[in-house]
Design a protein around this motif. Structure first.
Motif, short mmCIF file in Angstrom:
data_model
loop_
_atom_site.label_atom_id
_atom_site.label_comp_id
_atom_site.label_asym_id
_atom_site.label_seq_id
_atom_site.Cartn_x
_atom_site.Cartn_y
_atom_site.Cartn_z
N THR A 327 0.96 -1.13 0.07
CA THR A 327 -0.08 -0.05 -0.12
C THR A 327 1.06 1.30 0.12
O THR A 327 2.03 1.05 0.20
N GLU A 328 0.26 2.42 -0.21
CA GLU A 328 0.99 3.71 -0.03
C GLU A 328 1.86 3.88 1.22
O GLU A 328 2.90 4.59 1.20
N GLU A 329 1.23 3.14 2.33
CA GLU A 329 1.82 3.47 3.51
C GLU A 329 2.54 2.46 4.13
O GLU A 329 3.13 2.32 5.29
N GLY A 330 2.62 1.19 3.54
CA GLY A 330 3.39 0.24 3.82
C GLY A 330 3.13 -1.19 3.35
O GLY A 330 1.82 -1.33 2.70
N MET A 331 3.50 -2.28 4.19
CA MET A 331 3.05 -3.61 3.48
C MET A 331 1.94 -4.14 4.33
O MET A 331 1.71 -3.73 5.38
N LEU A 332 1.08 -5.06 3.60
CA LEU A 332 -0.04 -5.74 4.14
C LEU A 332 -0.03 -7.11 3.90
O LEU A 332 0.25 -7.70 2.79
N THR A 333 0.05 -8.07 5.15
CA THR A 333 0.25 -9.26 4.85
C THR A 333 -0.89 -10.05 4.62
O THR A 333 -2.15 -9.72 5.29
N VAL A 334 -0.99 -11.07 3.62
CA VAL A 334 -2.13 -11.66 3.37
C VAL A 334 -2.34 -12.98 4.15
O VAL A 334 -1.05 -13.55 4.47
N PHE A 335 -3.31 -13.51 4.47
CA PHE A 335 -3.55 -14.71 5.45
C PHE A 335 -2.98 -15.89 4.83
O PHE A 335 -3.20 -16.22 3.47
N ASP A 336 -2.04 -16.68 5.67
CA ASP A 336 -1.36 -17.75 5.31
C ASP A 336 -2.17 -18.87 5.94
O ASP A 336 -2.05 -19.18 7.14
N PRO A 337 -2.76 -19.83 5.46
CA PRO A 337 -3.71 -20.85 5.95
C PRO A 337 -2.76 -21.89 6.67
O PRO A 337 -3.31 -22.78 7.40
N MET A 338 -1.58 -22.00 6.20
CA MET A 338 -0.78 -22.96 6.90
C MET A 338 -0.78 -24.46 6.53
O MET A 338 -0.25 -25.44 6.96
N VAL A 339 -1.73 -24.73 5.56
CA VAL A 339 -2.08 -25.83 4.91
C VAL A 339 -1.85 -25.76 3.41
O VAL A 339 -2.27 -24.68 3.00
#
Ligand code: NCD
Ligand code: ZN
Length: 346
Positions: A327-339
């Protein structure tokens, strides 16, 4: 084995799009896969009047990519000074679809919420008369109550008494996280339903706390023990129309998540549909996914299902988690379901 699955274009009945540069960054992800979403009003300052909701709706529409088929359905943030007249007029004029009750202090930007439900009873009575649904963040905020018990205590001490006083009020218990919540909604008759999130179908509290603290799995209500997660999966995949998808996709910049006092919220908009297909496939319930994502909620809210479709494809190889968003203001982490997730949107 099914390789392609075509669904009615889904609805997300609980979504945070925020405002400003975050709104611009996240709206395309929801607009890609969903036909409509119920937009949560917990901005700073919150969306408390019909006029606020109408202007927020315009800002969202300006962030929808050209050609995308996406309609934001608006909510009002209930406060102890909400005027019933303004609220009922906003619903009658089609500006809002529902009203959100946040117990004051329960979650992100809830400071203006309700301290005492009796203070909003006249507004709730007007909503019951007008048939306007109340979406409830179902957690008590009493510091004496353990955070893992707050949903169950809310049901017993707040929600059930309220519904006994006002049985005609239509209530959606948002983001249910416990077997207690599932039982209450399943046995609660036609005027109550529940949304289930994507992430609560995957994570239990070990994901947050075992082997290291993982802020990207912290959300509210906080994930509970595994037996509760299993109850949520059973409800979602049961075909019971009382349960439908509300992703609660709640973006916070990484800098706000990875801090000494990290924000609650998980960003699931980019990969919700593949994740759900995996859960429903494992429950041998792929034929019920269309109901969960595109029909049960529409029926409860009294709208027709969307016209379009979305097709999911199952690949032999596990599909990568979508890249984190810049984003313009920094990173945004997407959900990792870990499976492993074998599904993708075609
Ligand atoms: C939501 C947010 O960040 O706005 N956070 C969350 O953990 N779910 C608020 C909410 O729905 O509780
Ligand atoms: Zn939410």
């Amino acid at each position: 084995m099914t390789r392609r699955l075509t669904l009615t274009r889904p609805d997300d009945w609980h979504l945070h799009l925020r405002d400003g540069s975050m709104l611009d960054a996240v709206t395309p992800d929801s607009a890609a896969d969903f036909g409509r979403a119920l937009i949560m009003p917990n901005l700073v300052p919150p969306v408390v009047t019909g006029a606020h909701a109408a202007s927020y709706r315009e800002r969202i529409l300006a962030a929808v990519p050209a050609g995308a088929d996406f309609t934001p359905l608006m909510t009002l943030y209930l406060t102890e000074t909400t005027e019933a007249g303004d609220l009922v007029a906003a619903a009658r004029d089609g500006i809002i679809t529902a009203v959100k009750l946040y117990p004051a202090g329960a979650t992100t930007n809830s400071a203006s919420g309700v301290r005492d439900v009796s203070a909003v009873m006249p507004v709730l009575e007007a909503m019951a008369d007008a048939g306007i649904p109340l979406c409830v963040h179902g957690e008590v905020t009493d510091p004496e109550i353990d955070i893992f018990d707050r949903e169950a205590v809310f049901i017993e001490h707040v929600l059930d008494p309220l519904r006994k006083d006002l049985p005609e009020l239509r209530v959606v218990m948002e983001h249910v996280t416990t077997a207690d919540g599932i039982d209450y909604v399943r046995d609660g008759g036609a005027n109550i339903a529940a949304t289930l999130t994507t992430h609560h179908l995957f994570i239990n509290r070990n994901h947050i706390l075992a082997g290291g603290i993982r802020p990207h799995y912290y959300c509210l209500p906080v994930a509970k023990r595994e037996s509760h997660r299993r109850a949520l999966v059973a409800a979602a995949t049961s075909g019971d129309p009382s349960f439908f998808l509300g992703t609660d996709s709640a973006p916070h910049l990484d800098a706000a998540k990875l801090s000494e006092c990290g924000c609650a919220g998980i960003y699931t908009a980019p990969n919700t549909l593949p994740c759900l297909a995996q859960i429903f496939e494992e429950a041998d319930a792929l034929d019920r996914l269309d109901g969960f994502v595109a029909r049960h909620g529409a029926t409860f809210y009294g709208v027709a299902p969307n016209n379009g479709t979305v097709t999911l494809v199952r690949e032999d190889a596990p599909q990568p988690v979508p890249q984190n968003r810049a984003t313009e203001e920094g990173m945004l982490t997407v959900f990792d379901p870990m499976v492993p997730i074998h599904w993708r949107v075609a």
